[in-house]
Scaffold this motif. Structure first.
Motif, PDB file in Angstrom:
ATOM      1  N   ALA A 151       0.839  -1.199   0.000  1.00  0.00           N
ATOM      2  CA  ALA A 151       0.000   0.000   0.000  1.00  0.00           C
ATOM      3  C   ALA A 151       0.873   1.248   0.000  1.00  0.00           C
ATOM      4  O   ALA A 151       0.593   2.222  -0.728  1.00  0.00           O
ATOM      5  CB  ALA A 151      -0.922  -0.002   1.216  1.00  0.00           C
ATOM      6  N   LYS A 152       1.936   1.244   0.782  1.00  0.00           N
ATOM      7  CA  LYS A 152       2.848   2.387   0.840  1.00  0.00           C
ATOM      8  C   LYS A 152       3.540   2.586  -0.506  1.00  0.00           C
ATOM      9  O   LYS A 152       3.636   3.710  -1.005  1.00  0.00           O
ATOM     10  CB  LYS A 152       3.895   2.170   1.932  1.00  0.00           C
ATOM     11  N   LYS A 153       4.015   1.499  -1.109  1.00  0.00           N
ATOM     12  CA  LYS A 153       4.687   1.594  -2.403  1.00  0.00           C
ATOM     13  C   LYS A 153       3.731   2.104  -3.473  1.00  0.00           C
ATOM     14  O   LYS A 153       4.111   2.909  -4.331  1.00  0.00           O
ATOM     15  CB  LYS A 153       5.276   0.248  -2.807  1.00  0.00           C
ATOM     16  N   ALA A 154       2.489   1.663  -3.434  1.00  0.00           N
ATOM     17  CA  ALA A 154       1.505   2.118  -4.417  1.00  0.00           C
ATOM     18  C   ALA A 154       1.222   3.610  -4.238  1.00  0.00           C
ATOM     19  O   ALA A 154       1.101   4.354  -5.227  1.00  0.00           O
ATOM     20  CB  ALA A 154       0.210   1.321  -4.279  1.00  0.00           C
ATOM     21  N   ARG A 155       1.142   4.059  -2.992  1.00  0.00           N
ATOM     22  CA  ARG A 155       0.900   5.476  -2.720  1.00  0.00           C
ATOM     23  C   ARG A 155       2.087   6.324  -3.189  1.00  0.00           C
ATOM     24  O   ARG A 155       1.911   7.374  -3.816  1.00  0.00           O
ATOM     25  CB  ARG A 155       0.635   5.706  -1.236  1.00  0.00           C
ATOM     26  N   VAL A 156       3.304   5.866  -2.916  1.00  0.00           N
ATOM     27  CA  VAL A 156       4.502   6.590  -3.344  1.00  0.00           C
ATOM     28  C   VAL A 156       4.563   6.651  -4.867  1.00  0.00           C
ATOM     29  O   VAL A 156       4.901   7.691  -5.439  1.00  0.00           O
ATOM     30  CB  VAL A 156       5.773   5.932  -2.759  1.00  0.00           C
ATOM     31  N   LYS A 157       4.215   5.554  -5.524  1.00  0.00           N
ATOM     32  CA  LYS A 157       4.228   5.519  -6.985  1.00  0.00           C
ATOM     33  C   LYS A 157       3.208   6.503  -7.558  1.00  0.00           C
ATOM     34  O   LYS A 157       3.486   7.215  -8.521  1.00  0.00           O
ATOM     35  CB  LYS A 157       3.934   4.099  -7.467  1.00  0.00           C
ATOM     36  N   GLN A 158       2.028   6.567  -6.956  1.00  0.00           N
ATOM     37  CA  GLN A 158       0.991   7.492  -7.407  1.00  0.00           C
ATOM     38  C   GLN A 158       1.431   8.939  -7.193  1.00  0.00           C
ATOM     39  O   GLN A 158       1.220   9.788  -8.053  1.00  0.00           O
ATOM     40  CB  GLN A 158      -0.323   7.219  -6.672  1.00  0.00           C
ATOM     41  N   ASP A 159       2.068   9.215  -6.060  1.00  0.00           N
ATOM     42  CA  ASP A 159       2.572  10.565  -5.789  1.00  0.00           C
ATOM     43  C   ASP A 159       3.641  10.951  -6.812  1.00  0.00           C
ATOM     44  O   ASP A 159       3.681  12.093  -7.284  1.00  0.00           O
ATOM     45  CB  ASP A 159       3.149  10.665  -4.380  1.00  0.00           C
ATOM     46  N   ALA A 160       4.510  10.011  -7.162  1.00  0.00           N
ATOM     47  CA  ALA A 160       5.559  10.274  -8.147  1.00  0.00           C
ATOM     48  C   ALA A 160       4.947  10.561  -9.516  1.00  0.00           C
ATOM     49  O   ALA A 160       5.414  11.452 -10.239  1.00  0.00           O
ATOM     50  CB  ALA A 160       6.526   9.105  -8.225  1.00  0.00           C
ATOM     51  N   LYS A 161       3.885   9.833  -9.871  1.00  0.00           N
ATOM     52  CA  LYS A 161       3.225  10.067 -11.158  1.00  0.00           C
ATOM     53  C   LYS A 161       2.586  11.453 -11.202  1.00  0.00           C
ATOM     54  O   LYS A 161       2.670  12.152 -12.209  1.00  0.00           O
ATOM     55  CB  LYS A 161       2.164   9.012 -11.421  1.00  0.00           C
ATOM     56  N   SER A 162       1.947  11.855 -10.112  1.00  0.00           N
ATOM     57  CA  SER A 162       1.323  13.177 -10.104  1.00  0.00           C
ATOM     58  C   SER A 162       2.378  14.276 -10.128  1.00  0.00           C
ATOM     59  O   SER A 162       2.201  15.309 -10.782  1.00  0.00           O
ATOM     60  CB  SER A 162       0.400  13.336  -8.899  1.00  0.00           C
ATOM     61  N   GLN A 163       3.505  14.077  -9.439  1.00  0.00           N
ATOM     62  CA  GLN A 163       4.594  15.044  -9.465  1.00  0.00           C
ATOM     63  C   GLN A 163       5.188  15.140 -10.867  1.00  0.00           C
ATOM     64  O   GLN A 163       5.499  16.226 -11.349  1.00  0.00           O
ATOM     65  CB  GLN A 163       5.686  14.655  -8.461  1.00  0.00           C
ATOM     66  N   ALA A 164       5.308  14.018 -11.542  1.00  0.00           N
ATOM     67  CA  ALA A 164       5.839  14.002 -12.904  1.00  0.00           C
ATOM     68  C   ALA A 164       4.904  14.760 -13.851  1.00  0.00           C
ATOM     69  O   ALA A 164       5.368  15.511 -14.718  1.00  0.00           O
ATOM     70  CB  ALA A 164       6.037  12.570 -13.382  1.00  0.00           C
ATOM     71  N   ALA A 165       3.615  14.592 -13.668  1.00  0.00           N
ATOM     72  CA  ALA A 165       2.658  15.310 -14.508  1.00  0.00           C
ATOM     73  C   ALA A 165       2.760  16.814 -14.278  1.00  0.00           C
ATOM     74  O   ALA A 165       2.713  17.611 -15.228  1.00  0.00           O
ATOM     75  CB  ALA A 165       1.245  14.820 -14.223  1.00  0.00           C
ATOM     76  N   THR A 166       2.930  17.208 -13.030  1.00  0.00           N
ATOM     77  CA  THR A 166       3.093  18.623 -12.703  1.00  0.00           C
ATOM     78  C   THR A 166       4.361  19.171 -13.340  1.00  0.00           C
ATOM     79  O   THR A 166       4.362  20.264 -13.911  1.00  0.00           O
ATOM     80  CB  THR A 166       3.150  18.813 -11.178  1.00  0.00           C
ATOM     81  N   ASN A 167       5.445  18.423 -13.252  1.00  0.00           N
ATOM     82  CA  ASN A 167       6.714  18.865 -13.826  1.00  0.00           C
ATOM     83  C   ASN A 167       6.637  18.942 -15.348  1.00  0.00           C
ATOM     84  O   ASN A 167       7.220  19.848 -15.944  1.00  0.00           O
ATOM     85  CB  ASN A 167       7.853  17.941 -13.407  1.00  0.00           C
ATOM     86  N   ARG A 168       5.926  18.010 -15.971  1.00  0.00           N
ATOM     87  CA  ARG A 168       5.768  18.064 -17.426  1.00  0.00           C
ATOM     88  C   ARG A 168       5.042  19.339 -17.830  1.00  0.00           C
ATOM     89  O   ARG A 168       5.403  19.996 -18.813  1.00  0.00           O
ATOM     90  CB  ARG A 168       5.004  16.842 -17.939  1.00  0.00           C
ATOM     91  N   ALA A 169       4.026  19.699 -17.066  1.00  0.00           N
ATOM     92  CA  ALA A 169       3.276  20.913 -17.385  1.00  0.00           C
ATOM     93  C   ALA A 169       4.123  22.156 -17.129  1.00  0.00           C
ATOM     94  O   ALA A 169       4.041  23.140 -17.871  1.00  0.00           O
ATOM     95  CB  ALA A 169       2.007  20.967 -16.548  1.00  0.00           C
ATOM     96  N   LYS A 170       4.936  22.109 -16.105  1.00  0.00           N
ATOM     97  CA  LYS A 170       5.718  23.286 -15.720  1.00  0.00           C
ATOM     98  C   LYS A 170       6.961  23.459 -16.585  1.00  0.00           C
ATOM     99  O   LYS A 170       7.271  24.568 -17.012  1.00  0.00           O
ATOM    100  CB  LYS A 170       6.135  23.145 -14.253  1.00  0.00           C
ATOM    101  N   PHE A 171       7.679  22.396 -16.848  1.00  0.00           N
ATOM    102  CA  PHE A 171       8.962  22.491 -17.528  1.00  0.00           C
ATOM    103  C   PHE A 171       8.932  21.988 -18.968  1.00  0.00           C
ATOM    104  O   PHE A 171       9.861  22.233 -19.712  1.00  0.00           O
ATOM    105  CB  PHE A 171      10.030  21.708 -16.760  1.00  0.00           C
ATOM    106  N   GLY A 172       7.900  21.305 -19.353  1.00  0.00           N
ATOM    107  CA  GLY A 172       7.847  20.708 -20.678  1.00  0.00           C
ATOM    108  C   GLY A 172       7.237  21.634 -21.707  1.00  0.00           C
ATOM    109  O   GLY A 172       6.305  21.262 -22.406  1.00  0.00           O
ATOM    110  N   ARG A 173       7.747  22.854 -21.794  1.00  0.00           N
ATOM    111  CA  ARG A 173       7.212  23.822 -22.732  1.00  0.00           C
ATOM    112  C   ARG A 173       8.255  24.146 -23.795  1.00  0.00           C
ATOM    113  O   ARG A 173       9.446  23.989 -23.575  1.00  0.00           O
ATOM    114  CB  ARG A 173       6.833  25.106 -21.997  1.00  0.00           C
TER     115      ARG A 173
END
Length: 58
Positions: free
Chosen positions: A10-32
């Motif tokens: 459960a902890k690993k799944a939560r960490v993985k989900q947090d990493a995916k959401s952070q990656a999406a945020t970074n793509r929007a912020k820096f992927g221009r």
């Protein structure tokens, strides 16, 4: 009756989900493109000039 929960999984799944959401945020912020970054920088400079022009000297 409730299912048994493995806290490690459960902890690993939560960490993985947090990493995916952070990656999406970074793509929007820096992927221009360079043009998009220039437009955003120009808009920010325009706002600063507008606010500085509206200041009153005391």
């Amino acid at each position: 009756m409730n299912d048994i929960v493995n806290f490690n999984k459960a902890k690993k799944a939560r960490v993985k989900q947090d990493a995916k959401s952070q990656a999406a945020t970074n793509r929007a912020k820096f992927g221009r493109t360079k043009g998009e970054k220039a437009v955003e920088k120009a808009e920010a400079a325009k706002v600063v000039r507008l606010l500085d022009g509206a200041k009153r000297e005391v």
